[in-house]
Design a protein around this motif. Structure first.
Motif, PDB file in Angstrom:
ATOM      1  N   SER A 192       1.105  -0.858   0.129  1.00 17.87           N
ATOM      2  CA  SER A 192      -0.135  -0.594  -0.200  1.00 17.87           C
ATOM      3  C   SER A 192       1.120   0.695   0.076  1.00 17.87           C
ATOM      4  O   SER A 192       1.940   1.113   0.270  1.00 17.87           O
ATOM      5  CB  SER A 192      -0.626  -0.090   1.193  1.00 17.87           C
ATOM      6  OG  SER A 192      -0.633   0.978   1.863  1.00 17.87           O
ATOM      7  N   ASP A 193       0.598   1.983  -0.658  1.00 22.32           N
ATOM      8  CA  ASP A 193       1.223   3.699  -0.336  1.00 22.32           C
ATOM      9  C   ASP A 193       1.016   4.014   0.718  1.00 22.32           C
ATOM     10  O   ASP A 193       1.750   4.911   1.140  1.00 22.32           O
ATOM     11  CB  ASP A 193       0.488   4.533  -1.798  1.00 22.32           C
ATOM     12  CG  ASP A 193       0.681   4.150  -3.519  1.00 22.32           C
ATOM     13  OD1 ASP A 193       1.582   3.218  -2.660  1.00 22.32           O
ATOM     14  OD2 ASP A 193      -0.373   5.240  -4.012  1.00 22.32           O
ATOM     15  N   ASP A 194       0.269   3.662   1.319  1.00 21.04           N
ATOM     16  CA  ASP A 194       0.046   4.095   3.174  1.00 21.04           C
ATOM     17  C   ASP A 194       1.013   3.523   3.793  1.00 21.04           C
ATOM     18  O   ASP A 194       1.597   3.710   4.992  1.00 21.04           O
ATOM     19  CB  ASP A 194      -1.151   4.300   3.377  1.00 21.04           C
ATOM     20  CG  ASP A 194      -2.700   4.238   3.119  1.00 21.04           C
ATOM     21  OD1 ASP A 194      -2.073   5.567   2.090  1.00 21.04           O
ATOM     22  OD2 ASP A 194      -3.330   3.977   2.881  1.00 21.04           O
TER      23      ASP A 194
END
Ligand SMILES: C[S@@+](CC[C@H](N)C(=O)[O-])C[C@H]1O[C@@H](n2cnc3c(N)ncnc32)[C@H](O)[C@@H]1O
Length: 394
Positions: free
Chosen positions: A60-62
């Motif tokens: 995830s980009d998070d």
């Protein structure tokens, strides 16, 4: 079915990745929404499975690099961007309040913690086979801790000292750091090397070194911290939370502080009210609360030691407002009935568990309208969140 491929749909309320495998729910710690991974099935119950990430296939980009490599230690969302953890907590409380008490659009904001690391002034360390750490979630399997990024720097220094000592006759060690340090040892050990960093040491329930209490500073006030009484673990956020309680209550004459602990909220409010009554079950906390009154030169506060559910039934007082900060179990049914009979104009409910909060707000909704909720990130990187709710008489 030992290893499976999963895609995380969202986080559950405990910060675990929620996936579906052949129509069955699987909870996977340390897996973020939209991430894909190969997962080992570590538990297969009738209604759900628990998985463990073996290999992350899509990140995830998070996702962020967690500060420490401990898994299942309690920091369920430590590999997620901090702003996203706040969003997760806000969404979680929004969802729970809507589902269980029909409330919508009442949450104003979530207040972050300025210190996201080293914010905790208290930790409880387990000791097993002479090694020190935390128990894995829902088990007594020890995860050894060398450094904990939630605990204060001073607590980490003490962990370093403890690791060098013989802990073979120790079960648990609690460390409290409010500039002054208290160490509470369940078991027997040599404490000589601990004396230079602690103001107070208890062993097997008895004071063996230094003072009975240590002092915490919170805003303009000072408070006695004792061995067993509750005290807020993140003082920077606690201070903001207390100010919100004050803002929500506004000016009125009298206030009842239910589940008052060592009297921190009562004393905080005392300047703005003619009279404050605090109720608390823990005798040690009430002893501190009375000492805290004298320590801060307060004379319009009275503390009662007893069970809130029983005390408020017989309490013959008229109050304009009530603030309540119960443990995770929330209020009792009879307590709610008595609160409705006291019928204050305003109530502020401080809660560390949105599920019991939602249940109680529903029961209070016959007479009270929820005007606003502010959330506080008292415990960064964990799934926990504090809610402060303003309720006004209909
Ligand atoms: C979340 S703490 C709140 C303490 C305080 N408001 C503060 O900010 O430090 C909850 C407190 O409720 C007390 N408590 C738990 N059950 C109780 C009961 N049935 N009656 C009265 N107090 C109770 C606990 O001992 C604890 O001090």
């Amino acid at each position: 079915m030992d290893e499976v491929f999963v895609e995380c749909e969202k986080l559950d309320h405990f910060g675990r990745g929620l996936c579906h495998v052949s129509g069955k729910i699987m909870f996977v710690p340390n897996l973020l929404p939209l991430e894909k991974a190969f997962v080992r099935v570590i538990s297969d119950k009738r209604k759900y499975m628990i998985g463990e990430v073996v290999r992350l296939v899509k990140k995830s980009d998070d996702r962020i690099e967690a500060k420490c490599g401990l898994v299942n230690c309690g920091c369920a969302i430590k590999a997620m961007n901090y702003d996203k953890t706040l969003e997760f907590k806000k969404n979680k409380v929004t969802e729970i309040l809507k589902k269980y008490s029909g409330l919508d659009g009442v949450i104003k904001e979530i207040i972050p913690s300025e210190n996201v690391y080293f914010y905790r002034n208290k930790i409880t360390l387990k000791v097993k086979d002479g090694k020190i750490g935390y128990f894995k979630n829902d088990s007594n399997e020890l995860i050894e801790v060398k450094k904990c990024f939630l605990a204060s720097e001073k607590i980490n220094k003490i962990i370093g000292i403890l690791k060098e000592l013989d802990l073979s006759k120790v079960k648990e060690i609690v460390i409290k750091d409010f500039d002054e340090v208290m160490i509470i040892i369940d078991g027997i050990m040599d404490i000589e090397l601990l004396k230079e960093c602690a103001g107070s040491i208890y062993m097997e329930g008895k004071l063996v070194y230094g003072k009975e209490f240590i002092i915490a500073k919170l805003g303009k006030f000072k408070f006695y911290v004792s061995k067993d009484a509750f005290f807020q673990v993140n003082l920077e956020v606690a201070l903001k939370l207390y100010n919100k309680v004050l803002e929500y209550l506004g000016k009125s004459n009298s206030v009842l502080d239910l589940y008052c602990g060592t009297g921190t909220i009562s004393i905080f409010l005392s300047k703005y009210f003619e009279s404050v009554i605090g109720v608390e079950i823990n005798e040690e906390a009430i002893k501190c609360a009375n000492l805290n009154k004298d320590l801060n030169g307060i004379n319009n506060v009275r503390f009662i030691c007893g069970d809130v559910s029983k005390e408020i039934h017989y309490l013959k007082v008229q109050v304009d407002s009530i603030v309540m900060d119960p443990p995770r179990s929330g209020l009792t049914k009879s307590g709610i009935e008595d609160i409705l009979k006291i019928s204050p104009k305003k109530m502020v409910y401080v809660s560390c568990d949105p599920m019991t909060l939602a249940r109680d707000l529903r029961l209070l909704s016959s007479d009270y309208e929820v005007k606003e909720v502010t959330l506080f990130d008292m415990f960064p990187w964990t799934y926990h969140v504090e809610s402060v709710v303003l309720c006004v008489k209909k």
